[in-house]
Design a protein around this motif. Structure first.
Motif, PDB file in Angstrom:
ATOM      1  N   ILE A  27       0.853  -1.186   0.000  1.00  0.00           N
ATOM      2  CA  ILE A  27       0.000   0.000   0.000  1.00  0.00           C
ATOM      3  C   ILE A  27       0.889   1.237   0.000  1.00  0.00           C
ATOM      4  CG2 ILE A  27      -1.655   1.353   1.339  1.00  0.00           C
ATOM      5  CD1 ILE A  27      -2.904  -1.253   2.247  1.00  0.00           C
ATOM      6  N   TYR A  28       0.558   2.182  -0.868  1.00  0.00           N
ATOM      7  CA  TYR A  28       1.252   3.466  -0.918  1.00  0.00           C
ATOM      8  C   TYR A  28       0.343   4.514  -0.291  1.00  0.00           C
ATOM      9  CZ  TYR A  28       4.392   1.515  -4.442  1.00  0.00           C
ATOM     10  OH  TYR A  28       5.311   0.759  -5.114  1.00  0.00           O
ATOM     11  N   ILE A  29       0.962   5.466   0.376  1.00  0.00           N
ATOM     12  CA  ILE A  29       0.231   6.621   0.892  1.00  0.00           C
ATOM     13  C   ILE A  29       0.644   7.801   0.034  1.00  0.00           C
ATOM     14  CG2 ILE A  29      -0.198   8.129   2.844  1.00  0.00           C
ATOM     15  CD1 ILE A  29       0.749   5.833   4.662  1.00  0.00           C
ATOM     16  N   ASN A  30      -0.313   8.392  -0.667  1.00  0.00           N
ATOM     17  CA  ASN A  30      -0.017   9.574  -1.470  1.00  0.00           C
ATOM     18  C   ASN A  30      -0.422  10.805  -0.679  1.00  0.00           C
ATOM     19  OD1 ASN A  30       0.649  11.182  -3.793  1.00  0.00           O
ATOM     20  ND2 ASN A  30      -1.554  11.504  -3.985  1.00  0.00           N
ATOM     21  N   THR A  31       0.545  11.692  -0.440  1.00  0.00           N
ATOM     22  CA  THR A  31       0.278  12.942   0.264  1.00  0.00           C
ATOM     23  C   THR A  31       0.485  14.148  -0.648  1.00  0.00           C
ATOM     24  OG1 THR A  31       2.555  13.041   1.069  1.00  0.00           O
ATOM     25  CG2 THR A  31       0.928  11.971   2.506  1.00  0.00           C
ATOM     26  N   LEU A  69      -2.133  13.555  -7.320  1.00  0.00           N
ATOM     27  CA  LEU A  69      -3.251  12.616  -7.404  1.00  0.00           C
ATOM     28  C   LEU A  69      -4.099  12.847  -6.162  1.00  0.00           C
ATOM     29  CD1 LEU A  69      -1.438   9.279  -8.385  1.00  0.00           C
ATOM     30  CD2 LEU A  69      -2.619  10.860  -9.893  1.00  0.00           C
ATOM     31  N   PRO A  70      -5.316  12.318  -6.133  1.00  0.00           N
ATOM     32  CA  PRO A  70      -6.088  12.457  -4.899  1.00  0.00           C
ATOM     33  C   PRO A  70      -5.297  11.892  -3.704  1.00  0.00           C
ATOM     34  CG  PRO A  70      -7.502  11.708  -6.672  1.00  0.00           C
ATOM     35  CD  PRO A  70      -6.094  11.683  -7.204  1.00  0.00           C
ATOM     36  N   VAL A  71      -5.284  12.631  -2.607  1.00  0.00           N
ATOM     37  CA  VAL A  71      -4.584  12.205  -1.397  1.00  0.00           C
ATOM     38  C   VAL A  71      -5.263  10.957  -0.849  1.00  0.00           C
ATOM     39  CG1 VAL A  71      -4.022  12.864   0.975  1.00  0.00           C
ATOM     40  CG2 VAL A  71      -3.846  14.554  -0.863  1.00  0.00           C
ATOM     41  N   GLY A  72      -4.448   9.993  -0.420  1.00  0.00           N
ATOM     42  CA  GLY A  72      -5.024   8.802   0.176  1.00  0.00           C
ATOM     43  C   GLY A  72      -4.158   7.579   0.019  1.00  0.00           C
ATOM     44  N   PHE A  73      -4.811   6.427   0.073  1.00  0.00           N
ATOM     45  CA  PHE A  73      -4.143   5.133   0.055  1.00  0.00           C
ATOM     46  C   PHE A  73      -4.350   4.449  -1.292  1.00  0.00           C
ATOM     47  CE2 PHE A  73      -5.249   6.166   4.397  1.00  0.00           C
ATOM     48  CZ  PHE A  73      -4.058   5.942   5.068  1.00  0.00           C
ATOM     49  N   PHE A 129      -8.685   4.338  -0.785  1.00  0.00           N
ATOM     50  CA  PHE A 129      -9.355   5.321   0.052  1.00  0.00           C
ATOM     51  C   PHE A 129      -8.689   6.666  -0.193  1.00  0.00           C
ATOM     52  CE2 PHE A 129      -9.893   7.696   4.053  1.00  0.00           C
ATOM     53  CZ  PHE A 129     -11.275   7.739   4.087  1.00  0.00           C
ATOM     54  N   THR A 130      -9.414   7.597  -0.803  1.00  0.00           N
ATOM     55  CA  THR A 130      -8.856   8.913  -1.110  1.00  0.00           C
ATOM     56  C   THR A 130      -9.825   9.997  -0.660  1.00  0.00           C
ATOM     57  OG1 THR A 130      -9.812   8.980  -3.334  1.00  0.00           O
ATOM     58  CG2 THR A 130      -7.582   8.047  -3.119  1.00  0.00           C
ATOM     59  N   TRP A 131      -9.307  11.202  -0.577  1.00  0.00           N
ATOM     60  CA  TRP A 131     -10.124  12.355  -0.224  1.00  0.00           C
ATOM     61  C   TRP A 131      -9.542  13.584  -0.911  1.00  0.00           C
ATOM     62  CZ3 TRP A 131      -7.112   9.542   3.065  1.00  0.00           C
ATOM     63  CH2 TRP A 131      -6.017  10.168   3.628  1.00  0.00           C
ATOM     64  N   SER A 132     -10.333  14.634  -0.958  1.00  0.00           N
ATOM     65  CA  SER A 132      -9.898  15.874  -1.610  1.00  0.00           C
ATOM     66  C   SER A 132      -8.900  16.613  -0.727  1.00  0.00           C
ATOM     67  CB  SER A 132     -11.088  16.783  -1.869  1.00  0.00           C
ATOM     68  OG  SER A 132     -11.985  16.159  -2.733  1.00  0.00           O
ATOM     69  N   HIS A 133      -8.115  17.453  -1.359  1.00  0.00           N
ATOM     70  CA  HIS A 133      -7.086  18.222  -0.635  1.00  0.00           C
ATOM     71  C   HIS A 133      -7.745  19.299   0.165  1.00  0.00           C
ATOM     72  CE1 HIS A 133      -4.112  17.065  -3.960  1.00  0.00           C
ATOM     73  NE2 HIS A 133      -5.193  16.380  -4.085  1.00  0.00           N
TER      74      HIS A 133
END
Length: 185
Positions: A36-40, A44-48, A181-185
């Motif tokens: 699993i990558y965590i994008n901060t 891209l949309p922030v999330g997993f 699982f992502t969410w908006s900034h």
């Protein structure tokens, strides 16, 4: 024996910081094991994102190692990208595929065109938020071959992507990832 923690708040802080550090370390190991990558980043949309055993197709999100070159050295020096385990000490990047084998691509200051269609948020910026000049990549219109991919962000007009580093070779792409699982900034 009764301990009064209010008399030693430094110990409480030190224990809390140690516990948090250990928890984050264990959590990061767990994410690596579970792929699993965590994008901060805002590219891209922030999330997993989880590694997926899927083909590399247009629209897919991918994790890739940047090629070792002056543009990515500059990107690391300016903290556009993180350090990591890729050649050159670069970290893996997550981007979306917008063109691949058989697609006609043009890249210039006006933006990126794929099969004649202008991609949103693809115009090149001349400077970054700190006032540093950005590389100005140019690609005359041509059809991509089997080893070339166009990777970028369509959600952030300030993303460091194909507008500045050009096409990415197939062997740089390490895996396809899917947002879980992502969410908006």
């Amino acid at each position: 024996m009764k301990v009064n923690f209010m008399k030693n708040p430094i110990k409480i802080l030190a224990i809390s910081v140690l516990a948090l550090s250990i928890s984050l370390f264990v959590l990061s190991i767990g994410f690596q094991i579970s792929e699993i990558y965590i994008n901060t980043t805002p590219s891209l949309p922030v999330g997993f994102y989880k590694v997926a055993d899927e083909p590399i197709v247009s629209g897919a999100y991918v994790a890739f190692c940047p090629p070792q070159d002056a543009v990515f050295d500059m990107a690391m020096d300016r903290s556009y990208i993180n350090s990591g385990d890729c050649p050159g000490g670069y970290g893996l990047l997550l981007k979306r595929i917008f063109a691949r084998s058989g697609d006609r691509v043009l890249i210039d200051q006006a933006g990126i065109f794929v099969n004649g269609e202008h991609l949103p948020n693809s115009a090149q910026l001349k400077i970054d938020a700190e006032g540093h000049a950005l590389p100005q990549y140019h690609l005359d219109q041509r059809v991509l071959d089997d080893s070339e991919y166009l990777l970028l962000s369509n959600v952030n007009p300030q993303s460091f992507d194909a507008r500045y580093f050009g096409l990415i070779a197939r062997d740089q792409i390490k895996q396809v990832v899917r947002p879980i699982f992502t969410w908006s900034h």
